[in-house]
Design an enzyme around this catalytic site. Structure first.
Site, PDB file in Angstrom:
ATOM      1  N   GLY A 158       0.762  -1.239   0.000  1.00  0.00           N
ATOM      2  CA  GLY A 158       0.000   0.000   0.000  1.00  0.00           C
ATOM      3  C   GLY A 158       0.792   1.288   0.000  1.00  0.00           C
ATOM      4  O   GLY A 158       0.206   2.362   0.188  1.00  0.00           O
ATOM      5  N   LYS A 159       2.100   1.221  -0.238  1.00  0.00           N
ATOM      6  CA  LYS A 159       2.892   2.461  -0.258  1.00  0.00           C
ATOM      7  C   LYS A 159       2.411   3.415  -1.348  1.00  0.00           C
ATOM      8  O   LYS A 159       2.322   4.624  -1.129  1.00  0.00           O
ATOM      9  CB  LYS A 159       4.374   2.141  -0.484  1.00  0.00           C
ATOM     10  N   THR A 160       2.117   2.864  -2.522  1.00  0.00           N
ATOM     11  CA  THR A 160       1.686   3.717  -3.632  1.00  0.00           C
ATOM     12  C   THR A 160       0.333   4.348  -3.349  1.00  0.00           C
ATOM     13  O   THR A 160       0.102   5.521  -3.668  1.00  0.00           O
ATOM     14  CB  THR A 160       1.637   2.909  -4.943  1.00  0.00           C
ATOM     15  N   LYS A 188      10.062   8.566  -7.148  1.00  0.00           N
ATOM     16  CA  LYS A 188      10.278   7.142  -6.905  1.00  0.00           C
ATOM     17  C   LYS A 188      11.603   6.811  -7.581  1.00  0.00           C
ATOM     18  O   LYS A 188      11.651   6.605  -8.801  1.00  0.00           O
ATOM     19  CB  LYS A 188       9.141   6.300  -7.478  1.00  0.00           C
ATOM     20  N   GLU A 208       8.639   7.803  -2.676  1.00  0.00           N
ATOM     21  CA  GLU A 208       8.146   6.451  -2.425  1.00  0.00           C
ATOM     22  C   GLU A 208       9.284   5.456  -2.550  1.00  0.00           C
ATOM     23  O   GLU A 208       9.949   5.369  -3.589  1.00  0.00           O
ATOM     24  CB  GLU A 208       7.026   6.052  -3.381  1.00  0.00           C
ATOM     25  N   ASN A 215      -2.743   0.580   6.421  1.00  0.00           N
ATOM     26  CA  ASN A 215      -3.456   0.521   5.142  1.00  0.00           C
ATOM     27  C   ASN A 215      -4.268  -0.763   5.093  1.00  0.00           C
ATOM     28  O   ASN A 215      -3.805  -1.824   5.515  1.00  0.00           O
ATOM     29  CB  ASN A 215      -2.476   0.548   3.973  1.00  0.00           C
ATOM     30  N   LEU A 261      -9.579   0.788  -0.630  1.00  0.00           N
ATOM     31  CA  LEU A 261     -10.034   1.507  -1.814  1.00  0.00           C
ATOM     32  C   LEU A 261     -10.162   0.526  -2.975  1.00  0.00           C
ATOM     33  O   LEU A 261      -9.232  -0.227  -3.270  1.00  0.00           O
ATOM     34  CB  LEU A 261      -9.045   2.607  -2.186  1.00  0.00           C
TER      35      LEU A 261
END
Length: 238
Positions: A21-23, A49, A118, A178, A213
């Site tokens: 879930g970093k992005t 990134k 990121e 997340n 999401l």
């Protein structure tokens, strides 16, 4: 590589592993900046990134966010193979250029009010055969936030990454949860990622949670920005 700065208008978003879930967190924070913090100047935020292996992240940033950056300004080194950077670079007949990554980062910072960086993988993920993400966070003096997925193993993976951060004297500001799994109840979330336990063991604050999401919501700036409204962003320097 030694940083010549002690503070920077930037934030490293790392996590406990890949695909956690970093992005999503990066995009949500960026959407929040563009929607609520700087709606009249959305391109004042930069996204960086340093290395990407395989398609996905920078393409999402360009597709969803209001950026004025070229693909190379977002990601100076891009490799087709979805593998660890030293392996992906070897397969492409190239090398990881840490000097280039540092140079491009500083150039972006000189143009923006704030830069979200990121990371690739977790703090222990390799950038070269001798250099990991934790080394980059330390050498670039990056304030850092740790993204933790709400799933089995969350507590143990959190503590391992926090220990690595402390061993490298990283400025770890806190933890963001997340939710990668759909339809989790509040009770299930509390069982998988108990905030009191995480904060006690890690001696760090949990700064909020990004809800699950759906794929279409990850392409919607309004929904992404709303997902970040529950985060304690002030403690991250925003």
């Amino acid at each position: 590589m030694i940083s010549d700065i002690t503070t920077a208008p930037s934030l490293l978003i790392t996590g406990t592993d890949t695909e956690i879930g970093k992005t999503i967190v990066t995009t949500a924070i960026a959407a929040y900046w563009q929607t609520y913090l700087q709606p009249d100047n959305p391109t004042s935020l930069g996204i960086y990134k340093p290395i990407q292996c395989g398609s996905g992240d920078r393409e999402l940033f360009q597709r969803v966010l209001n950026l004025d950056q070229s693909p190379e300004q977002i990601t100076p080194q891009y490799f087709d193979a979805p593998l660890a950077p030293p392996i992906a670079a070897l397969k492409a007949g190239q090398e990881i250029d840490l000097g280039l990554l540092w140079q491009q980062f500083n150039q972006l910072r000189s143009q923006k009010q704030f830069v979200l960086v990121e990371a690739l993988g977790g703090l222990g993920s390799p950038l070269t055969n001798e250099y990991i993400v934790a080394d980059l966070a330390r050498d670039w003096a990056l304030p850092t936030v740790l993204v933790v997925p709400v799933k089995i193993g969350a507590v143990g993976q959190t503590i391992a990454n926090v220990a690595l951060a402390r061993a490298n004297k990283i400025d770890l500001r806190g933890i963001i949860l997340n939710c990668p799994i759909a339809d989790q109840t509040e009770a299930e979330i509390a069982d998988l990622a108990p905030i009191d336990m995480i904060e006690s063991l890690a001696n760090l604050p949990v700064l909020g949670r990004i809800p699950h999401l759906q794929p279409q919501d990850r392409e919607d700036v309004t929904k992404l920005a709303h997902a970040a409204t529950g985060l304690e962003l002030v403690r991250l320097g925003l």
